[in-house]
Write a protein that holds these residues in place. Sequence first.
Motif, PDB file in Angstrom:
ATOM      1  N   PRO A   1       3.507   8.896 -47.586  1.00 35.10           N
ATOM      2  CA  PRO A   1       4.343   8.036 -48.431  1.00 35.10           C
ATOM      3  C   PRO A   1       5.701   8.683 -48.691  1.00 35.10           C
ATOM      4  O   PRO A   1       5.800   9.890 -48.898  1.00 35.10           O
ATOM      5  N   HIS A   2       6.732   7.869 -48.675  1.00 38.66           N
ATOM      6  CA  HIS A   2       8.092   8.375 -48.864  1.00 38.66           C
ATOM      7  C   HIS A   2       8.954   7.236 -49.395  1.00 38.66           C
ATOM      8  O   HIS A   2       8.531   6.083 -49.448  1.00 38.66           O
ATOM      9  N   ARG A   3      10.162   7.578 -49.780  1.00 37.96           N
ATOM     10  CA  ARG A   3      11.144   6.571 -50.180  1.00 37.96           C
ATOM     11  C   ARG A   3      12.423   6.792 -49.390  1.00 37.96           C
ATOM     12  O   ARG A   3      12.784   7.923 -49.084  1.00 37.96           O
ATOM     13  N   HIS A   4      13.111   5.699 -49.065  1.00 37.52           N
ATOM     14  CA  HIS A   4      14.419   5.788 -48.425  1.00 37.52           C
ATOM     15  C   HIS A   4      15.499   5.611 -49.489  1.00 37.52           C
ATOM     16  O   HIS A   4      15.272   4.923 -50.488  1.00 37.52           O
ATOM     17  N   ASN A   5      16.672   6.173 -49.252  1.00 33.91           N
ATOM     18  CA  ASN A   5      17.808   5.820 -50.108  1.00 33.91           C
ATOM     19  C   ASN A   5      18.723   4.843 -49.375  1.00 33.91           C
ATOM     20  O   ASN A   5      19.896   4.702 -49.695  1.00 33.91           O
TER      21      ASN A   5
ATOM     22  N   GLY B   1      14.416   3.035 -52.531  1.00 34.06           N
ATOM     23  CA  GLY B   1      13.580   3.420 -53.661  1.00 34.06           C
ATOM     24  C   GLY B   1      12.148   2.954 -53.574  1.00 34.06           C
ATOM     25  O   GLY B   1      11.283   3.465 -54.291  1.00 34.06           O
ATOM     26  N   GLN B   2      11.853   1.985 -52.708  1.00 35.90           N
ATOM     27  CA  GLN B   2      10.478   1.525 -52.587  1.00 35.90           C
ATOM     28  C   GLN B   2       9.628   2.576 -51.868  1.00 35.90           C
ATOM     29  O   GLN B   2      10.101   3.267 -50.963  1.00 35.90           O
TER      30      GLN B   2
ATOM     31  N   LEU C   1       5.621  -0.273 -62.001  1.00 37.75           N
ATOM     32  CA  LEU C   1       5.873   0.044 -60.595  1.00 37.75           C
ATOM     33  C   LEU C   1       6.499   1.423 -60.444  1.00 37.75           C
ATOM     34  O   LEU C   1       6.089   2.220 -59.588  1.00 37.75           O
ATOM     35  N   GLU C   2       7.468   1.731 -61.290  1.00 36.58           N
ATOM     36  CA  GLU C   2       8.133   3.036 -61.190  1.00 36.58           C
ATOM     37  C   GLU C   2       7.181   4.161 -61.585  1.00 36.58           C
ATOM     38  O   GLU C   2       7.224   5.251 -61.000  1.00 36.58           O
ATOM     39  N   ILE C   3       6.315   3.906 -62.544  1.00 43.02           N
ATOM     40  CA  ILE C   3       5.302   4.903 -62.913  1.00 43.02           C
ATOM     41  C   ILE C   3       4.364   5.154 -61.732  1.00 43.02           C
ATOM     42  O   ILE C   3       4.028   6.306 -61.414  1.00 43.02           O
ATOM     43  N   LYS C   4       3.948   4.085 -61.062  1.00 45.56           N
ATOM     44  CA  LYS C   4       3.067   4.228 -59.902  1.00 45.56           C
ATOM     45  C   LYS C   4       3.759   5.012 -58.788  1.00 45.56           C
ATOM     46  O   LYS C   4       3.138   5.833 -58.099  1.00 45.56           O
ATOM     47  N   ARG C   5       5.046   4.765 -58.606  1.00 47.97           N
ATOM     48  CA  ARG C   5       5.797   5.528 -57.600  1.00 47.97           C
ATOM     49  C   ARG C   5       5.778   7.013 -57.926  1.00 47.97           C
ATOM     50  O   ARG C   5       5.596   7.856 -57.051  1.00 47.97           O
ATOM     51  N   GLU C   6       5.979   7.325 -59.197  1.00 52.52           N
ATOM     52  CA  GLU C   6       5.973   8.733 -59.606  1.00 52.52           C
ATOM     53  C   GLU C   6       4.588   9.348 -59.428  1.00 52.52           C
ATOM     54  O   GLU C   6       4.461  10.512 -59.051  1.00 52.52           O
TER      55      GLU C   6
ATOM     56  N   ASN D   1       8.371  -6.907 -32.433  1.00 53.20           N
ATOM     57  CA  ASN D   1       8.358  -7.753 -31.233  1.00 53.20           C
ATOM     58  C   ASN D   1       6.948  -8.103 -30.786  1.00 53.20           C
ATOM     59  O   ASN D   1       6.654  -9.244 -30.422  1.00 53.20           O
ATOM     60  N   GLU D   2       6.085  -7.107 -30.785  1.00 58.35           N
ATOM     61  CA  GLU D   2       4.716  -7.325 -30.315  1.00 58.35           C
ATOM     62  C   GLU D   2       3.832  -6.179 -30.777  1.00 58.35           C
ATOM     63  O   GLU D   2       4.308  -5.194 -31.352  1.00 58.35           O
ATOM     64  N   GLY D   3       2.546  -6.307 -30.503  1.00 53.39           N
ATOM     65  CA  GLY D   3       1.605  -5.274 -30.905  1.00 53.39           C
ATOM     66  C   GLY D   3       1.150  -5.476 -32.331  1.00 53.39           C
ATOM     67  O   GLY D   3       1.367  -6.527 -32.940  1.00 53.39           O
ATOM     68  N   GLU D   4       0.509  -4.450 -32.860  1.00 51.88           N
ATOM     69  CA  GLU D   4      -0.007  -4.563 -34.218  1.00 51.88           C
ATOM     70  C   GLU D   4      -0.035  -3.201 -34.896  1.00 51.88           C
ATOM     71  O   GLU D   4       0.067  -2.154 -34.260  1.00 51.88           O
ATOM     72  N   GLY D   5      -0.160  -3.231 -36.184  1.00 50.07           N
ATOM     73  CA  GLY D   5      -0.226  -2.051 -37.022  1.00 50.07           C
ATOM     74  C   GLY D   5      -0.220  -2.535 -38.460  1.00 50.07           C
ATOM     75  O   GLY D   5      -0.466  -3.711 -38.729  1.00 50.07           O
ATOM     76  N   HIS D   6       0.072  -1.661 -39.391  1.00 46.75           N
ATOM     77  CA  HIS D   6       0.204  -2.098 -40.773  1.00 46.75           C
ATOM     78  C   HIS D   6       1.076  -1.106 -41.530  1.00 46.75           C
ATOM     79  O   HIS D   6       1.392  -0.019 -41.036  1.00 46.75           O
ATOM     80  N   GLN D   7       1.485  -1.507 -42.711  1.00 42.74           N
ATOM     81  CA  GLN D   7       2.318  -0.657 -43.542  1.00 42.74           C
ATOM     82  C   GLN D   7       2.066  -0.985 -45.004  1.00 42.74           C
ATOM     83  O   GLN D   7       1.541  -2.053 -45.342  1.00 42.74           O
ATOM     84  N   PHE D   8       2.444  -0.041 -45.861  1.00 42.51           N
ATOM     85  CA  PHE D   8       2.415  -0.251 -47.298  1.00 42.51           C
ATOM     86  C   PHE D   8       3.850  -0.216 -47.806  1.00 42.51           C
ATOM     87  O   PHE D   8       4.600   0.707 -47.494  1.00 42.51           O
ATOM     88  N   ILE D   9       4.227  -1.230 -48.566  1.00 41.45           N
ATOM     89  CA  ILE D   9       5.528  -1.255 -49.231  1.00 41.45           C
ATOM     90  C   ILE D   9       5.259  -1.458 -50.714  1.00 41.45           C
ATOM     91  O   ILE D   9       4.764  -2.512 -51.124  1.00 41.45           O
ATOM     92  N   ASP D  10       5.544  -0.433 -51.503  1.00 35.88           N
ATOM     93  CA  ASP D  10       5.238  -0.471 -52.937  1.00 35.88           C
ATOM     94  C   ASP D  10       3.809  -0.930 -53.203  1.00 35.88           C
ATOM     95  O   ASP D  10       3.563  -1.870 -53.969  1.00 35.88           O
ATOM     96  N   PHE D  11       2.852  -0.278 -52.503  1.00 34.42           N
ATOM     97  CA  PHE D  11       1.419  -0.429 -52.757  1.00 34.42           C
ATOM     98  C   PHE D  11       0.838  -1.752 -52.268  1.00 34.42           C
ATOM     99  O   PHE D  11      -0.341  -2.020 -52.456  1.00 34.42           O
ATOM    100  N   GLN D  12       1.662  -2.569 -51.622  1.00 31.31           N
ATOM    101  CA  GLN D  12       1.190  -3.815 -51.019  1.00 31.31           C
ATOM    102  C   GLN D  12       1.028  -3.596 -49.522  1.00 31.31           C
ATOM    103  O   GLN D  12       1.949  -3.127 -48.857  1.00 31.31           O
TER     104      GLN D  12
END
Length: 277
Positions: free
Chosen positions: A32-36, A70-71, A224-229, A44-55
């Motif tokens: 897990p990380h955050r971008h600034n 910040g997410q 949300l910000e508490i969960k990020r921390e 385009n194709e294929g599959e995978g998954h990701q988490f964005i702010d716990f979703q």
Amino acid sequence: MTEIMDIVSLPTEQLLSVESLDYSNSYNYKTPHRHNYFEIILVNEGEGHQFIDFQKYSLSKGSIYLVYPGQVHLLRRNQANGLLLQFKKDIFEFIFPIRHYDLFFKQAELKLKLKDFELLHQLFKQIEILNLNQDSTHLSFCKIYSYLEIILITLIENQSTGVFFDQVNFSAKFILAVGENIKTKRKVVEYAELLSLPKDKLTAICKKTFGKTPLKIIHEELLLEIKREMILNEASLKEISYDFNFNNPANFSKFIKSNTGKSASELKAELLTLYNL
């Protein structure tokens, strides 16, 4: 515990880049990380998954996602391939009148028609070509900014809710203000004053745009910000409570319990399990 990285940055001199989805990251994208910076992910194709702010979001052909600065982000590419468009907030100086808060969408996954997806893919590729050109001129950068502006306008148009623009504008500014001041301001009246709006008007705009009261949004952003921390910071729960200016850990725990039905320690354990940490 697995090492957790916090803020990821683009190089200082770089406002924008286009990369393939499987490019060699300079950071460990598997934690897990955050971008600034903003990141638009086009699959385009294929599959995978990701988490964005716990979703959790599945990656599939024709999907597109927006990660806001910040997410909390975690991308598991698997077999997915596509393109990433990354750009700093500073770039909005060159694509007026679009502002970064115009990109506050309700969901990170954006639904586009096939023709719009194909248009964005073409524009991503054009930006990539221009960005790689060692002989770029001032006009080349003008093209890049113009292509980016078309991309963002297309996304904004597709996420239109039919709400009047001035209401969307004020509600986006409210969300931005909450994000920037959440550790020190918890009252609706404080944000109404920041936006130079009567409290009742701010309430009406939020209900119209989000279907929620401003106080509900403030509490959601605080949680949300508490969960990020909790996921990105190894500080104790007591330290986090004081960092968010709760009078004491008991009030912090009460807030967590009333908004999640869980204790603070249970919530943190749940988040760590979610990310397999």
